[in-house]
Write a protein that holds these residues in place. Structure first.
Motif, short mmCIF file in Angstrom:
data_model
loop_
_atom_site.label_atom_id
_atom_site.label_comp_id
_atom_site.label_asym_id
_atom_site.label_seq_id
_atom_site.Cartn_x
_atom_site.Cartn_y
_atom_site.Cartn_z
N SER A 493 6.21 -2.57 -0.45
CA SER A 493 6.50 -1.61 -1.51
C SER A 493 7.43 -2.25 -2.53
N GLY A 494 7.13 -2.03 -3.79
CA GLY A 494 7.94 -2.57 -4.85
C GLY A 494 7.47 -3.93 -5.32
N ALA A 495 6.84 -4.68 -4.42
CA ALA A 495 6.40 -6.01 -4.81
C ALA A 495 5.10 -5.92 -5.59
N THR A 496 4.88 -6.83 -6.46
CA THR A 496 3.58 -6.89 -7.11
C THR A 496 2.62 -7.58 -6.16
N LEU A 497 1.38 -7.50 -6.51
CA LEU A 497 0.37 -8.01 -5.60
C LEU A 497 0.51 -9.51 -5.40
N SER A 498 0.80 -10.24 -6.50
CA SER A 498 0.87 -11.69 -6.37
C SER A 498 2.08 -12.10 -5.53
N PHE B 211 -2.75 1.33 6.37
CA PHE B 211 -1.71 0.34 6.63
C PHE B 211 -0.44 0.62 5.82
N ASN B 212 -0.57 1.42 4.77
CA ASN B 212 0.59 1.72 3.95
C ASN B 212 1.12 3.12 4.17
N ASN B 213 0.66 3.78 5.20
CA ASN B 213 1.08 5.16 5.40
C ASN B 213 1.90 5.26 6.68
N PRO B 214 3.19 5.05 6.60
CA PRO B 214 3.97 5.02 7.83
C PRO B 214 4.10 6.41 8.44
N GLY B 236 6.15 6.97 -3.45
CA GLY B 236 5.95 5.53 -3.47
C GLY B 236 4.91 5.06 -2.48
N PHE B 237 3.87 5.86 -2.29
CA PHE B 237 2.78 5.48 -1.39
C PHE B 237 2.00 4.33 -2.03
N ILE B 238 1.90 3.20 -1.36
CA ILE B 238 1.35 1.94 -1.89
C ILE B 238 2.00 1.62 -3.23
N ALA B 239 3.11 0.95 -3.19
CA ALA B 239 3.84 0.74 -4.44
C ALA B 239 3.24 -0.37 -5.29
N ALA B 240 2.59 -1.35 -4.66
CA ALA B 240 2.10 -2.48 -5.43
C ALA B 240 0.97 -2.03 -6.35
N GLU B 241 1.15 -2.26 -7.65
CA GLU B 241 0.18 -1.78 -8.63
C GLU B 241 -1.21 -2.35 -8.38
N GLY B 242 -1.25 -3.66 -8.15
CA GLY B 242 -2.55 -4.30 -7.98
C GLY B 242 -3.30 -3.75 -6.79
N LEU B 243 -2.57 -3.53 -5.70
CA LEU B 243 -3.20 -3.01 -4.49
C LEU B 243 -3.76 -1.61 -4.74
N ARG B 244 -3.00 -0.83 -5.53
CA ARG B 244 -3.48 0.52 -5.85
C ARG B 244 -4.82 0.44 -6.58
N SER B 245 -4.90 -0.50 -7.54
CA SER B 245 -6.16 -0.62 -8.27
C SER B 245 -7.29 -1.03 -7.34
#
Lengths: 585, 537
Positions: A493-498, B211-214, B236-245
Motif C-alpha cells: 500500500s502506498g507504493a507505486t507499481l514499479s 491478496f490485498n484484503n486483510p 486504501g484498498f489496493i493503494a498502488a495505482e497501477g495495480l488498481r488499473s
C-alpha cells in the motif's frame, strides 16, 4: 537399540499404533491365506491321532477366497488410517498426539536436546493418513484389476492337455497374485509410515528403500503385458541408482557430523546452525536431493516416471503419483527444513527454485504433447511436483515464519487432496484398461454418452487438477500462491507499481510462474473433457462393470468435491496447518 | 459452530432462494435418473409440476422480499445480510474459514431487480417450453440455473460469487448441447470456452483483490478474505495505482465478454441461435446482465478512479457495440440471429450509461438491464414459437404472418416495438435516461448514439414489414411448411408472452411499478454521491 524395549510398556504400543496395525496386517497376510485343513500325525505307532496344524493342505473356502487378501489389506489400511486420525482428533489413549522415540527406545516428550529417531507429531500423522488413504483406494480398486477366480472353481487335478494345464496353472497363479499384491502394498505402507516418522537419516533411508523396493515390484506387476516388466525394470534401475547416490550422500553427512539424527544434541541441524556446512556436507545434501528428486520426479530425474506410470496398472500408477511422491516430499521437507532452515542463508534455495521452474514448465509442455492419457497424467504429476518444489524453494528463501508455514500448509493440503483427484483420474483410465483400452486419448471419445457416471467424475478430476474453483485443487494452489505473494510482496500500500515490483524477491516470480503454468495446463485437462463430451464413438455403451473401481471412483469424486468447498475443506486446511506448524517446531 | 449460527446462516431467505432450487433440481434429476423405465413415464409430469411450483414459490419469496422493504437503504447496506463482516470472527458464517471464504449473502437495490427478474423469468420459460422433450431434465436444469443465477446476484463473498458464476455455465451448456439446434455442438463448445476463458481473467482480478484484503480473524490461516463488504469498507484498498488499473482491466475483460461487448461478442449469436427457446430467453434475459451487474458491483464500486480513467475506453466499447450491433442486424436473414445482435447493440447502451458517471445515466443503465430482461425474452419466445410452428427462422421466407398467426404477430409487434424504443414501452425509459445523461455529460455528442437508434428502428420495422405484413391479403408460406396449414401459438406460449408483453408496457407507462425505477435511481445517486463524486473530473 535394544530390541526388548520396543515391546516394553504401553507407551510404545499406543504411539506407534498405526504401524503395529500394519505389521499385524502383514503377518496376517502371510498366514491367513495359507490356512487349510493340514494335519500332523503324531509319530506314535499304531495310532492315527492327527493334530490339525492348519498351515497348508486343502484350504478352507474362506481362506482360499481370492477376495480375502484384498479384504485383509483394505481392513488393515483402514484401521491404520482410523487410528492415525483418532490420535489427532481426540485426545484419547488411541495413539498419542505427540511423542518421540529416542535411540534407546525410550518414549519421551519431544525435547530439543534429545536426539531421537522417530517422532510422532501432527505432521507425521497427517502423512500417515495420506499414505494409507491412497493405498486404501488403490487396494479397493485393484480388486477388479487382478482377475479373481473363486477357490471353489479351481481345478485341482493335473490336466493332460497342455493348454488346459496351462490355464489351470494360470488360475492358481492368479489366486496367489492377490496375496503378493496386497502384501507388497502393506510393505509400501509400512515403509512410507517409517519415512513419515523418521527424524534420523538412517531410519528414513530404510523406510524409503522398503517402500521403493516394494513399489518396483508393484510397477512390474502386470507381467503378462509387454510394457509392464519393461516399466518395472526401468523404474528399478533408475530408482536404485538414485537410491545409491542418496545413500552415498547420507554417508558423507555421517562423515561430516558423526551422527545422523536431524534434531537434538549433536544432530545435523545443530552442527549446521553452529558451524555452518563445509563442502562435504553440501555435496552430501545435494546427493540426497537426487534420491528424493527421483521419488518426486523432479525434472532431471523424471525420465523413468512416464514409462513407469504407463506400464503400471491404474491403481498402482495412482499410488506412485500420490503416496510415493508425497513420501519423497516428506523426506525432502524433513531433511531440508530440519537441517538447514535454522541457518537462515540457504544455499540450496536457488537450486531448488530453478529445478522447480524447469520441472513445472517441462511437465506441462510435455503433457501438452502426449497422446497417452497415462503419460499425460504422469507429466501433469511432474508439473504438480514443480509447484510443490516452488513452495519448498520459497520456504527456504523466506526462512521460518508465518509465510513459510502457510506455504507448508499448502503443500500438505495439496498432497492430501491429490489422493482424491489424481488417483481418481488414474482409476478412470484403469476402468478403460479393463476393456483393453485407455492408452490413447481417442479411447475417451464419447465417454459421456457411453457412461455419464464415469465421464462426469473424470471431468471433476480434470477440473480439480487444473485448479478450477470450487474444487479442491484450487484451494491448495490458492494457499501456495497466497503464501508466496503475501510474504514476498508484504505491504504494497502506498507504493507505486514499479516500486513494488522493483523490491520483490525472486521467489515472487515463482508464484507468477505457477499461475502461468496453471493456465497452460487447463488446455490439456480440458482436452480430455472435450473429447469425452463432444467426440462421437462407435463403441457399445456398455462399459466394464468393475464395481470396486466404480466405488473407488465415487469415493474420489466425493473427496474432490467436499474437500474443496465447505466445512470439510476447512477441517483439512486446519489439520494441514497444524501439521505445518509441527514441521517447523 | 453452534446451532444459532447455523440458523442464522440458513434461516436467511436469500440462502433458501439460492440453495432450494439447486438442491431441488439435483434431487429431482436424480429421482428421475434412478427410477426404472416404467416409473420414469409416470414421474415425468409430476416432476415437471414440482419444478414449476418450486419456481413459483421462488417468485413469491422474491416478491415478498420486494413488498416488505422499500430499498431506501444507505450506501453499502444490504437487506438480509446474514453476517456483518465483523461477525465472522465468531465463525457465524464462515464457509472455509481457514482461507477467508464466508457464506455472506445480502441484497440491495442493484441486485434485487435482477433477482426478481430471474424468479419471474424462470416460471415463464417453463410455461413457454412446457412440452419440451425429456421435460424432467429440461425443467430441472432451468431450476438449477435459477439457483445459480440468484447465487451470483446475492453473494457478497467473491469466492462464492465466482463459484456461482461458473455454475451458471453448466446448466446452460447442457441446455444448448442437448436441446439445441443443428449446430448445437459447436455453439455449446464456443459458449463454454469463451465464457470460461473470460472468467479466468476475472478470477485473476479477484485473486489480486483477495491478496490485498486483510482479514484477521481466528482460524484464518492466510489472513486474507474474499469478503466484498470488507473490501468496500476498507480505506486504501489496493493503494498502488497501477495495480488498481490492472485489476480493473481484468474485471472489464471478464465482464465485457459476458455482457457481451464488441470485440468479444462472437459467442453470443451462435449460442443464442442454437439454444432452445428457454435457453436463449434466459441467456438474453439474465445471463448477459450478470456481466453488467458484476461490472457495477465490482468494477465501478471498488475502482471509481479507474472508471474515470478508462471512461473513454468504455464509451468507445459502448458506441462500437451499439453501432456495430445495429448495422449487423440490418443484414441478418435469420430472425434469432437478428435479435441476438440487437442484444449486443442494446448492451452497448449499458456501457454508455455507466460511462456518463451521472446518477441518471447509471440508473438508466440499470433500468436497461431490467427492461432488456423483459423484452428480449419476449422476442426469443416469439422466435422460438415461429421456429416451432413454421420450421424456419428465415426473414422474408414468408409474408403476411398476421393472417395465420394473429397472436404471434401481436407479440412480435409488442416485442419489437419495445426493443426499438417506442415511447410508453420499457425500453424507451431506459434509452431516454441514458441519452439525457449522455447529453448532460458530453453535450451534443449525444447525437451519435441517438442516430444509431434510428438504425435500430429501421431494421426492426423493415423485418416486421417483410414478415408480418406485405401479404396482400394472402399469406405466403415458407417452403419448410410443405403446404401444411400453420397454427397459431399454443395457450402456454401465449400465457408466457402475454405476461412479458404486459410487463413491458406497464414498465413503459409507470417505471416505478413495484418501486423499480425509484430504487435504481436511489442506488445510482448513492453510488455517485459516495463513490464517484470525489473522483469525477
Amino acid at each position: 537399540m535394544n530390541l526388548g524395549t520396543l515391546f516394553s510398556g504401553p507407551d510404545m504400543a499406543s504411539i506407534l499404533m498405526p504401524e503395529w496395525i500394519l505389521i499385524l496386517g502383514i503377518t496376517a497376510m502371510i498366514i491367513v491365506p495359507n490356512l487349510g485343513n493340514a494335519t500332523f500325525r503324531l509319530p506314535i505307532p499304531n495310532t492315527s491321532i492327527r493334530i490339525p496344524y492348519l498351515l497348508g493342505g486343502k484350504r478352507f473356502s474362506f481362506t482360499g477366497d481370492p477376495r480375502l487378501p484384498s479384504a485383509i489389506a483394505a481392513f488393515t489400511l483402514f484401521a491404520s488410517f482410523i487410528t492415525a486420525l483418532l490420535s489427532q482428533m481426540i485426545d484419547s489413549g488411541v495413539g498419542v498426539a505427540e511423542a518421540c522415540i529416542s535411540m534407546t527406545g525410550a518414549v519421551n516428550e519431544c525435547a530439543i536436546s534429545d536426539n531421537y529417531i522417530l517422532r510422532v507429531d501432527p505432521f507425521s500423522r497427517m502423512m500417515e493418513m495420506i499414505f494409507t488413504a491412497a493405498l486404501l483406494i488403490a487396494v479397493i480398486a485393484n480388486m477388479d484389476r487382478l482377475p479373481a477366480t473363486s477357490h471353489k472353481r479351481l481345478q485341482l487335478e493335473v490336466q493332460e492337455d497342455p493348454v488346459a494345464e496351462n490355464r489351470r496353472l494360470a488360475k492358481l497363479l492368479n489366486n496367489r497374485r492377490q496375496v503378493d499384491f496386497s502384501l507388497l502394498v502393506l510393505m509400501v505402507a509400512l515403509g512410507m509410515s517409517t519415512v513419515a516418522l523418521s527424524t534420523n537419516l538412517f531410519s528414513l533411508f530404510v523406510g524409503l528403500e522398503l517402500a521403493s523396493m516394494a513399489s518396483y515390484v508393484l510397477v512390474s506387476f502386470h507381467k503378462e503385458t509387454k510394457i509392464g516388466p519393461e516399466a518395472g525394470v526401468k523404474y528399478f534401475i533408475v530408482g536404485s541408482v538414485a537410491g545409491a547416490v542418496g545413500l552415498y550422500g547420507i554417508s558423507m553427512l555421517y562423515i561430516w557430523n558423526g551422527d545422523l539424527s536431524i534434531y537434538g544434541t549433536g544432530g545435523l541441524a545443530e552442527k549446521w546452525a553452529s558451524e555452518g556446512p563445509n563442502g562435504m556436507a553440501i555435496i552430501g545434501l545435494a546427493m540426497m536431493l537426487v534420491a528424493f528428486g527421483f521419488k518426486v520426479s523432479a525434472v532431471p530425474f523424471h525420465f523413468a516416471a512416464p514409462d513407469a506410470y504407463a506400464g503400471a496398472s491404474g491403481p498402482v500408477a495412482g499410488v506412485l503419483s500420490t503416496a510415493s511422491k508425497a513420501m519423497g516430499f516428506v523426506a525432502l521437507m524433513r531433511v531440508l527444513f530440519g537441517v538447514t532452515l535454522g541457518d537462515g542463508g540457504n544455499e540450496w534455495t536457488i537450486l531448488i527454485g530453478a529445478v522447480a521452474a524447469i520441472t513445472m514448465t517441462w511437465g506441462n509442455i510435455a503433457a501438452l504433447g502426449s497422446k497417452n492419457p497415462k503419460r499425460m497424467l504422469a507429466y501433469s504429476s511432474i508439473a504438480h511436483a514443480g509447484y510443490i518444489l516452488a513452495g519448498i524453494a520459497a520456504i527456504g528463501a523466506l526462512g521460518p515464519g508465518a509465510g513459510s508455514e502457510l506455504i507448508a500448509t499448502a503443500i500438505i493440503f495439496h498432497l492430501a487432496v491429490l489422493v482424491t483427484f489424481k488417483i481418481g483420474a488414474f482409476l478412470v483410465v484403469s476402468l478403460l484398461e479393463c476393456e483393453g483400452r485407455g492408452h490413447e486419448i481417442s479411447h475417451f471419445h464419447g465417454l459421456a454418452r457411453r457412461d455419464p457416471m464415469i465421464a462426469i467424475p473424470m471431468m471433476i478430476f480434470m477440473l480439480a487438477l487444473a485448479g478450477v474453483p470450487p474444487l479442491s485443487g484450487f484451494l491448495s494452489k490458492l494457499m501456495m500462491v497466497s503464501g508466496i505473494i503475501s510474504s514476498t510482496v508484504g505491504d504494497v500500500s502506498g507504493a507505486t507499481l514499479s516500486d513494488a515490483f522493483g523490491s520483490l524477491s525472486w521467489v515472487f516470480w515463482l508464484a507468477i510462474l505457477i499461475f502461468i503454468n496453471s493456465a497452460i495446463s487447463i488446455f490439456y485437462y480440458l482436452r480430455i473433457c472435450v473429447v469425452m463430451f463432444f467426440e462421437e464413438t462407435d463403441r457399445s455403451p456398455r462399459m466394464s462393470r468393475a464395481p470396486m473401481i466404480r466405488i473407488a471412483i465415487m469415493l474420489c469424486t466425493m473427496g474432490a468435491v467436499v474437500l474443496g468447498f465447505g466445512v470439510l475443506a476447512d477441517v483439512l486446511a486446519i489439520a494441514a496447518s497444524d501439521a505445518a506448524a509441527a514441521l517447523f517446531s | 459452530m453452534d446451532l444459532s449460527n447455523v440458523i442464522q446462516m440458513f434461516g436467511n431467505p436469500l440462502t433458501a432462494l439460492t440453495l432450494l432450487p439447486i438442491f431441488g433440481a439435483i434431487l429431482l434429476m436424480l429421482l428421475h435418473w434412478l427410477s426404472n423405465d416404467q416409473r420414469r413415464e409416470m414421474l415425468a409430469s409430476p416432476i415437471r409440476f414440482v419444478n414449476f411450483s418450486l419456481a413459483i414459490l421462488m417468485f413469491i419469496m422474491a416478491t415478498s422480499i420486494g413488498l416488505q422493504e422499500t430499498f431506501g437503504l444507505a450506501w453499502g447496506e444490504y437487506l438480509y445480510q446474514n453476517c456483518q463482516t465483523g461477525e465472522i470472527i465468531e465463525g457465524s458464517c464462515a464457509l472455509i474459514g481457514s482461507i477467508g471464504v464466508s457464506w455472506h449473502v445480502g441484497i440491495d437495490a442493484l441486485s434485487f431487480p435482477m433477482v426478481w427478474l430471474t424468479t419471474l423469468l424462470i416460471p415463464i420459460t417453463m410455461i413457454v417450453e412446457w412440452n419440451a422433450k425429456k421435460g424432467a431434465y429440461f425443467h430441472s436444469l432451468l431450476l438449477l440455473m435459477e439457483g445459480a443465477l440468484i447465487g451470483v446476484f446475492v453473494s457478497l463473498d467473491l469466492f462464492v460469487f465466482y463459484v456461482f458464476w461458473e455454475l451458471t455455465l453448466i446448466p446452460m451448456f447442457f441446455l444448448i448441447l442437448m436441446w439445441g439446434g443443428e449446430d448445437r455442438r459447436y455453439a455449446a463448445q464456443k459458449f463454454f470456452i469463451y465464457t470460461f476463458a473470460a472468467s479466468v481473467f476475472m478470477l485473476a482480478g479477484i485473486l489480486i483483490m483477495y491478496f490485498n484484503n486483510p482479514a484477521d480473524w481466528s482460524g484464518n490461516i492466510t489472513n486474507k478474505s474474499f469478503d466484498f463488504v470488507l473490501m468496500e469498507n476498507s480505506t486504501g484498498f489496493i493503494a498502488a495505482e497501477g495495480l488498481r488499473s490492472v485489476v480493473f482491466l481484468l474485471m472489464l475483460i471478464g465482464f465485457a465478454t459476458k455482457l457481451p461487448s464488441v470485440p468479444v461478442h462472437t459467442w453470443l449469436p451462435d449460442a443464442h441461435v442454437q439454444a432452445p427457446t428457454a435457453g436463449s430467453m434466459l441467456l438474453a434475459g439474465v445471463m448477459l446482465k450478470m456481466g453488467a451487474y458484476g461490472f457495477l458491483r465490482l468494477g465501478v464500486t471498488l475502482f471509481p478512479e479507474q472508471l474515470v480513467e478508462f471512461q473513454i475506453l468504455l464509451i468507445v466499447l459502448g458506441m462500437v457495440s451499439l453501432v456495430y450491433g445495429a448495422i449487423v442486424c440490418l443484414g441478418q436473414m435469420n430472425l434469432k440471429r437478428m435479435v441476438a445482435y440487437s442484444s449486443v447493440s442494446h448492451m452497448g447502451l449499458i456501457f454508455l450509461g455507466i460511462a456518463t458517471l451521472e446518477p441518471l445515466g447509471i440508473a438508466g443503465a440499470i433500468f436497461m438491464m431490467f427492461a432488456h430482461g423483459i423484452i428480449s425474452p419476449l422476442l426469443f419466445a416469439v422466435c422460438g414459437a415461429f421456429k416451432h410452428h413454421y420450421h424456419t427462422l428465415e426473414i422474408g421466407s414468408m409474408r403476411g404472418l398476421a393472417h395465420h398467426s394473429p397472436w404471434m404477430s401481436a407479440h412480435m409487434m409488442v416485442g419489437w416495438m419495445g426493443s426499438l424504443g417506442l415511447p410508453l414501452m420499457a425500453g424507451f425509459v431506459a434509452e431516454v435516461a441514458v441519452l439525457i445523461a449522455f447529453y448532460m455529460a458530453f453535450g451534443w455528442w449525444v447525437l451519435l448514439p441517438a442516430v444509431t437508434l434510428i438504425v435500430t428502428a429501421t431494421y426492426y420495422l423493415w423485418s416486421m414489414q417483410r414478415t408480418i405484413f406485405e401479404g396482400e391479403g394472402v399469406a405466403q408460406l415458407p417452403p419448410t411448411m410443405h403446404g401444411d396449414k400453420p397454427r397459431d401459438i399454443t395457450w402456454h406460449e401465449n400465457t408466457g408472452m402475454l405476461i412479458l408483453g404486459v410487463l413491458a408496457v406497464v414498465y413503459g407507462i409507470y417505471p416505478d411499478f413495484f418501486g423499480m425505477f425509484e430504487m435504481m435511481s436511489n442506488w445510482a445517486s448513492l453510488l455517485v454521491e459516495n463513490v464517484l463524486l470525489e473522483v469525477r473530473p
